[in-house]
Design a protein around this motif. Structure first.
Motif, PDB file in Angstrom:
ATOM      1  N   ALA A  80       9.489   0.444   0.660  1.00  0.00           N
ATOM      2  CA  ALA A  80       8.469   0.237  -0.371  1.00  0.00           C
ATOM      3  C   ALA A  80       8.073   1.581  -0.986  1.00  0.00           C
ATOM      4  O   ALA A  80       7.882   1.693  -2.203  1.00  0.00           O
ATOM      5  CB  ALA A  80       7.250  -0.454   0.237  1.00  0.00           C
ATOM      6  N   ALA A  81       7.974   2.610  -0.143  1.00  0.00           N
ATOM      7  CA  ALA A  81       7.636   3.944  -0.655  1.00  0.00           C
ATOM      8  C   ALA A  81       8.704   4.410  -1.646  1.00  0.00           C
ATOM      9  O   ALA A  81       8.397   5.034  -2.673  1.00  0.00           O
ATOM     10  CB  ALA A  81       7.503   4.935   0.495  1.00  0.00           C
ATOM     11  N   VAL A  82       9.962   4.084  -1.350  1.00  0.00           N
ATOM     12  CA  VAL A  82      11.046   4.450  -2.269  1.00  0.00           C
ATOM     13  C   VAL A  82      10.865   3.695  -3.592  1.00  0.00           C
ATOM     14  O   VAL A  82      11.001   4.273  -4.677  1.00  0.00           O
ATOM     15  CB  VAL A  82      12.427   4.169  -1.620  1.00  0.00           C
ATOM     16  N   ALA A  83      10.507   2.414  -3.496  1.00  0.00           N
ATOM     17  CA  ALA A  83      10.259   1.653  -4.737  1.00  0.00           C
ATOM     18  C   ALA A  83       9.113   2.294  -5.521  1.00  0.00           C
ATOM     19  O   ALA A  83       9.096   2.274  -6.753  1.00  0.00           O
ATOM     20  CB  ALA A  83       9.927   0.205  -4.391  1.00  0.00           C
ATOM     21  N   GLY A  84       8.180   2.899  -4.814  1.00  0.00           N
ATOM     22  CA  GLY A  84       7.048   3.565  -5.467  1.00  0.00           C
ATOM     23  C   GLY A  84       7.405   4.943  -6.017  1.00  0.00           C
ATOM     24  O   GLY A  84       6.579   5.560  -6.700  1.00  0.00           O
ATOM     25  N   GLY A  85       8.585   5.449  -5.679  1.00  0.00           N
ATOM     26  CA  GLY A  85       8.994   6.737  -6.257  1.00  0.00           C
ATOM     27  C   GLY A  85       9.406   7.793  -5.243  1.00  0.00           C
ATOM     28  O   GLY A  85       9.864   8.869  -5.633  1.00  0.00           O
ATOM     29  N   ALA A  86       9.248   7.523  -3.946  1.00  0.00           N
ATOM     30  CA  ALA A  86       9.705   8.502  -2.946  1.00  0.00           C
ATOM     31  C   ALA A  86      11.224   8.575  -3.001  1.00  0.00           C
ATOM     32  O   ALA A  86      11.891   7.574  -3.277  1.00  0.00           O
ATOM     33  CB  ALA A  86       9.248   8.080  -1.557  1.00  0.00           C
ATOM     34  N   ARG A  87      11.769   9.761  -2.757  1.00  0.00           N
ATOM     35  CA  ARG A  87      13.230   9.887  -2.773  1.00  0.00           C
ATOM     36  C   ARG A  87      13.750  10.551  -1.499  1.00  0.00           C
ATOM     37  O   ARG A  87      14.897  11.008  -1.454  1.00  0.00           O
ATOM     38  CB  ARG A  87      13.693  10.668  -4.016  1.00  0.00           C
ATOM     39  N   LYS A 111      22.383  -0.377   1.441  1.00  0.00           N
ATOM     40  CA  LYS A 111      23.811  -0.656   1.199  1.00  0.00           C
ATOM     41  C   LYS A 111      24.044  -2.157   0.963  1.00  0.00           C
ATOM     42  O   LYS A 111      24.738  -2.547   0.034  1.00  0.00           O
ATOM     43  CB  LYS A 111      24.613  -0.170   2.415  1.00  0.00           C
ATOM     44  N   VAL A 112      23.446  -2.969   1.837  1.00  0.00           N
ATOM     45  CA  VAL A 112      23.726  -4.413   1.759  1.00  0.00           C
ATOM     46  C   VAL A 112      22.973  -5.063   0.584  1.00  0.00           C
ATOM     47  O   VAL A 112      23.490  -5.935  -0.080  1.00  0.00           O
ATOM     48  CB  VAL A 112      23.361  -5.091   3.106  1.00  0.00           C
ATOM     49  N   ARG A 113      21.741  -4.634   0.335  1.00  0.00           N
ATOM     50  CA  ARG A 113      20.941  -5.248  -0.730  1.00  0.00           C
ATOM     51  C   ARG A 113      20.773  -4.320  -1.936  1.00  0.00           C
ATOM     52  O   ARG A 113      19.686  -4.249  -2.531  1.00  0.00           O
ATOM     53  CB  ARG A 113      19.574  -5.683  -0.184  1.00  0.00           C
ATOM     54  N   GLY A 114      21.843  -3.621  -2.264  1.00  0.00           N
ATOM     55  CA  GLY A 114      21.819  -2.740  -3.439  1.00  0.00           C
ATOM     56  C   GLY A 114      21.437  -3.474  -4.714  1.00  0.00           C
ATOM     57  O   GLY A 114      20.974  -2.871  -5.685  1.00  0.00           O
ATOM     58  N   ASP A 115      21.615  -4.822  -4.699  1.00  0.00           N
ATOM     59  CA  ASP A 115      21.265  -5.580  -5.907  1.00  0.00           C
ATOM     60  C   ASP A 115      19.766  -5.553  -6.182  1.00  0.00           C
ATOM     61  O   ASP A 115      19.342  -5.498  -7.331  1.00  0.00           O
ATOM     62  CB  ASP A 115      21.755  -7.033  -5.769  1.00  0.00           C
ATOM     63  N   ILE A 116      18.961  -5.571  -5.104  1.00  0.00           N
ATOM     64  CA  ILE A 116      17.510  -5.554  -5.329  1.00  0.00           C
ATOM     65  C   ILE A 116      16.845  -4.288  -4.776  1.00  0.00           C
ATOM     66  O   ILE A 116      15.665  -4.062  -4.989  1.00  0.00           O
ATOM     67  CB  ILE A 116      16.803  -6.795  -4.717  1.00  0.00           C
ATOM     68  N   ILE A 117      17.605  -3.474  -4.036  1.00  0.00           N
ATOM     69  CA  ILE A 117      17.077  -2.177  -3.557  1.00  0.00           C
ATOM     70  C   ILE A 117      18.049  -1.137  -4.122  1.00  0.00           C
ATOM     71  O   ILE A 117      18.951  -0.663  -3.428  1.00  0.00           O
ATOM     72  CB  ILE A 117      17.017  -2.118  -1.999  1.00  0.00           C
ATOM     73  N   PRO A 118      17.899  -0.786  -5.390  1.00  0.00           N
ATOM     74  CA  PRO A 118      18.973  -0.065  -6.088  1.00  0.00           C
ATOM     75  C   PRO A 118      18.993   1.445  -5.834  1.00  0.00           C
ATOM     76  O   PRO A 118      18.790   2.249  -6.744  1.00  0.00           O
ATOM     77  CB  PRO A 118      18.680  -0.380  -7.565  1.00  0.00           C
ATOM     78  N   TYR A 119      19.242   1.807  -4.586  1.00  0.00           N
ATOM     79  CA  TYR A 119      19.313   3.226  -4.214  1.00  0.00           C
ATOM     80  C   TYR A 119      20.511   3.392  -3.299  1.00  0.00           C
ATOM     81  O   TYR A 119      20.976   2.433  -2.692  1.00  0.00           O
ATOM     82  CB  TYR A 119      18.037   3.651  -3.469  1.00  0.00           C
ATOM     83  N   GLU A 126       0.835  -1.197   0.000  1.00  0.00           N
ATOM     84  CA  GLU A 126       0.000   0.000   0.000  1.00  0.00           C
ATOM     85  C   GLU A 126       0.881   1.262   0.000  1.00  0.00           C
ATOM     86  O   GLU A 126       0.573   2.255  -0.669  1.00  0.00           O
ATOM     87  CB  GLU A 126      -0.896  -0.009   1.241  1.00  0.00           C
ATOM     88  N   SER A 127       1.982   1.195   0.759  1.00  0.00           N
ATOM     89  CA  SER A 127       2.887   2.336   0.865  1.00  0.00           C
ATOM     90  C   SER A 127       3.478   2.670  -0.520  1.00  0.00           C
ATOM     91  O   SER A 127       3.513   3.837  -0.941  1.00  0.00           O
ATOM     92  CB  SER A 127       3.995   1.972   1.863  1.00  0.00           C
ATOM     93  N   ALA A 128       3.902   1.635  -1.240  1.00  0.00           N
ATOM     94  CA  ALA A 128       4.464   1.845  -2.588  1.00  0.00           C
ATOM     95  C   ALA A 128       3.387   2.379  -3.531  1.00  0.00           C
ATOM     96  O   ALA A 128       3.609   3.342  -4.278  1.00  0.00           O
ATOM     97  CB  ALA A 128       5.030   0.531  -3.121  1.00  0.00           C
ATOM     98  N   ASP A 129       2.191   1.756  -3.487  1.00  0.00           N
ATOM     99  CA  ASP A 129       1.114   2.162  -4.400  1.00  0.00           C
ATOM    100  C   ASP A 129       0.715   3.612  -4.187  1.00  0.00           C
ATOM    101  O   ASP A 129       0.431   4.340  -5.138  1.00  0.00           O
ATOM    102  CB  ASP A 129      -0.129   1.280  -4.185  1.00  0.00           C
ATOM    103  N   LEU A 130       0.664   4.013  -2.913  1.00  0.00           N
ATOM    104  CA  LEU A 130       0.217   5.378  -2.616  1.00  0.00           C
ATOM    105  C   LEU A 130       1.146   6.407  -3.266  1.00  0.00           C
ATOM    106  O   LEU A 130       0.695   7.356  -3.919  1.00  0.00           O
ATOM    107  CB  LEU A 130       0.152   5.589  -1.092  1.00  0.00           C
TER     108      LEU A 130
END
Ligand code: KIV
Ligand code: ZN
Length: 522
Positions: A220-227, A253-261, A183-187
C-alpha cells in the motif's frame, strides 16, 4: 515497449542481517552472515543492511567484510543519531563500492521521551546528525522511528529537515506494526504532497507484522508513492517479524496487472535463501507460510490433485520453479549414487565441495538404510542437521535409551567434549528427559529449555523427525535443530546443537554484543 518498462521499479532493501538478526535467538555467526550476504547479493537485492556497527566488534567486522566483498548490492549500516555511531558506521561501510549510512531516531511522543529531548531539541539533533552523515557519505538514509505514531505535523517538519540536511532516502518505519493498508498509503502520499523537497528523495516503507499486515502495508505504501521496500527473508524479525521479502516480490510479479511495479530480484533463488536463513537463524519456516512454506505448493486433497493433474493453473497461481522449487520431488533411495545425490542437492540449492559431499553421502546412505524412500524434505533436513558439525565443542557419539511403561526411563550416553570421549547415565521422566539429563551430567549448564518441538519431515512411521529446541542462559538465547528417524536421537542432537550455539553466544557476549540499546542515543 515491454511490460516491465511501463512499470515503476521498486528498490528492495533487505535487513535480514540487521533487523532480522536482532530477533532474540536469531543471532548468526560471522561466516553465516557472509554467506547470507553473498546470497542476497547474487539474488539481486539492491541494498543490504548488513548490521549495526557500533553494537559490537562482531557486528562491525561483519558489516565491513560484507562491504568489501559485495559485488552488486549497496551496503548499508545502521547508526543512532549521534556522531560516534555514525563515524563507526562509516568506518564499516566505507570500503563498499556503494556505501550507505542509515541513521534514525524515534520521533513519536513515546520515543521522544526516552532521550528526553523536546521537539525543537530533536529537530536540531536530526539536522546535525544527518549533516554529519552526509559529510562522510554521499548516500544517507534517515528514519523517524515509530513514524506511524508520530504527530503528522511533526513528522512533516522532521522529514523536511532531514531532506534539507542531505538525506536521499526517507524511510517511514511502522516500528510496532500498528498501521493498516489505507493509512500506510495515505501517509506516504501526504508526505510526498506536503513536504518541500519530497520529490528529490525516495520514500521507503519499513513494516513490522504485529497485526499480520506487513506485506499489505508495504504494498500500500508503494501505491502511495514509496519506491523502496524494507524487508527480510522469511519475514525474520523481532516479535511477529518484518515484511517478508519473498511475499512482496512475488506479489508484484504475480499480480503485476494490478500492482504495476517490478523488482530486479531473481525469484528462482528464493527457496534456497529461505532454507539457508531458516537454518542459520534457527527459525524454522512455518509449513503454511506463503511462497516458501513446505505446503505452499502441496496439493493433498483429492479434488486438488485431480485438478492439478489436468491443468496446474487450476490451483496454482505461480509455478514452483518460479520460486526455485524443484519441479519434481524425485525420490532417492539406497541405490542412488554420489552423482545423483550431488545433482539432487544442487537442485535444492546446496552446492558442496567434494570432501563435504563425501561426508553428506555417508549420512545419506545411513538414512537410506533406515528409510526406504528419501524425499527432498529428508535431504534438506539432513543438510540442516549437518550444519556446524566442524566447529562444535560438544558432539553425540552414541545413545541407548531404555523405555517402558514402568519408568523412570534411563539413558546411557557417550559424547565427545572438546576432543575427549566421556560417558554418563541418567534417569528421567520419559526418554527425552533422561537423555537431556545425561547430557547435562557430562556438560553441566544453567540453560533453561524454552521450547521443544517435534515435527515429522514426511509421512509414514519411518519418517524422520525434526526436533527444534530453544534454550536460554544468562540472557543468551540459542536454537538447535536436528533430524533423525529416531525421535530421541534427533532430540539429543538438537539439544547438543543448541548448547554448542550457547557456548559461542557466551563467548560473543563477552565482547559486548547486544549490550547497547536503541534507547541510548547520546
Ligand atoms: O522498526 C524500526 O523502526 C527500525 C528502525 C531502526 C528503522 O528497525
Ligand atoms: Zn524494524
Amino acid at each position: 515497449m515491454t511490460q516491465t518498462s511501463q512499470k515503476d521499479r521498486v528498490v528492495i532493501f533487505d535487513t535480514t542481517l540487521r533487523d532480522g538478526e536482532q530477533s532474540p535467538g536469531a543471532t548468526m555467526s560471522h561466516l553465516e552472515k557472509l554467506e547470507i550476504a553473498q546470497l542476497l547479493d547474487e539474488m539481486g537485492v539492491d541494498i543490504i543492511e548488513a548490521g549495526f556497527p557500533i553494537a559490537s566488534e562482531g557486528d562491525f567486522k561483519a558489516v565491513s567484510e560484507i562491504a568489501q566483498r559485495s559485488k552488486n548490492s549497496m551496503i548499508c549500516g545502521l547508526a543512532r543519531a549521534n556522531y560516534g555511531d555514525i563515524d563507526r558506521c562509516w568506518d564499516a561501510v566505507k570500503h563498499a563500492e556503494k556505501p550507505r549510512i542509515h541513521t534514525f531516531i524515534g520521533t513519536s511522543p513515546l520515543h521522544r521521551a526516552i532521550p528526553n529531548l523536546d521537539m525543537d531539541q530533536m529537530a536540531v539533533r536530526i539536522h546535525e546528525t544527518v549533516t554529519h552523515a552526509r559529510n562522510l557519505c554521499e548516500d544517507v538514509q534517515w528514519s523517524p522511528m515509530d513514524a506511524t505514531r508520530t504527530e503528522l505535523d511533526y513528522l512533516f517538519r522532521v522529514v523536511e529537515i532531514a531532506i534539507k540536511a542531505g538525506a536521499r532516502t526517507i524511510n517511514i518505519p511502522d516500528t510496532v506494526g500498528y498501521t493498516a493498508p489505507m493509512e500506510s498509503a495515505d501517509l506516504i502520499r501526504m508526505l510526498i504532497e506536503k513536504v518541500p523537497g519530497a520529490d528529490d528523495v525516495i520514500f521507503a516503507t519499513h513494516c513490522h507484522n504485529d497485526l499480520g499486515m506487513a506485506t499489505a502495508n508495504s504494498l500500500a505504501a508503494v501505491a502511495g508513492g514509496a519506491r523502496q521496500i524494507e524487508c527480510t527473508i522469511n519475514g525474520l524479525g523481532e516479535r511477529a517479524g518484518n515484511t517478508a521479502l519473498e511475499e512482496v516480490v512475488m506479489a508484484m510479479k504475480v499480480r503485476g496487472d494490478i500492482i504495476p511495479y517490478y523488482t530486479d530480484i531473481d525469484t528462482t533463488k528464493l527457496m534456497n535463501i529461505s532454507h539457508r536463513v531458516a537454518t542459520v537463524s534457527g527459525f524454522a519456516v512455518q509449513f503454511n507460510k506463503a511462497i516458501v512454506g513446505k505446503n505452499a505448493f502441496a496439493h493433498e486433497s483429492g479434488i486438488h490433485q485431480d485438478g492439478m493433474l489436468k491443468n496446474s493453473e487450476t490451483f496454482e497461481i505461480m509455478r514452483p520453479e518460479d520460486v526455485g522449487l524443484a519441479a519434481t520431488n524425485l525420490v532417492m533411495g539406497k541405490h542412488s549414487g554420489r552423482a545423483a545425490l550431488r545433482s539432487k542437492l544442487e537442485d535444492l540449492g546446496f552446492s558442496l565441495a567434494d570432501n563435504q559431499l563425501k561426508d553428506v553421502f555417508v549420512r545419506f546412505k545411513e538414512l537410506a538404510d533406515r528409510k526406504k524412500e528419501v524425499f527432498d524434505e529428508d535431504l534438506i533436513a539432513l543438510m540442516r542437521a549437518s550444519e556446524d558439525v566442524e566447529n562444535n565443542r560438544l558432539a553425540l557419539q552414541s545413545l541407548t535409551v531404555i523405555c517402558g511403561t514402568d519408568g523412570p526411563q534411563k539413558a546411557d550416553i557417550t559424547m565427545v567434549i572438546d576432543g575427549e570421549k566421556v560417558t554418563a547415565s541418567a534417569a528421567g521422566d520419559g526418554p527425552v528427559d533422561a537423555t537431556f539429563n545425561a547430557v547435562k551430567a557430562l556438560h553441566p549448564h544453567n540453560a533453561r529449555l524454552q521450547l521443544y518441538q517435534v515435527q515429522a519431515v514426511t509421512e509414514g512411521t519411518d519418517a524422520q523427525a525434526t526436533v527444534s529446541v530453544r534454550m536460554e542462559e544468562d540472557g543468551n538465547i540459542a536454537t538447535g535443530e536436528s533430524a533423525d528417524t529416531d525421535t530421541v536421537v534427533a532430540s539429543a542432537k538438537a539439544y547438543i546443537n543448541a548448547l554448542n550455539r550457547l557456548l559461542v553466544r557466551g563467548e560473543r557476549t563477552g565482547e559486548g554484543l547486544r549490550q547497547i540499546s536503541y534507547k541510548d542515543i547520546s
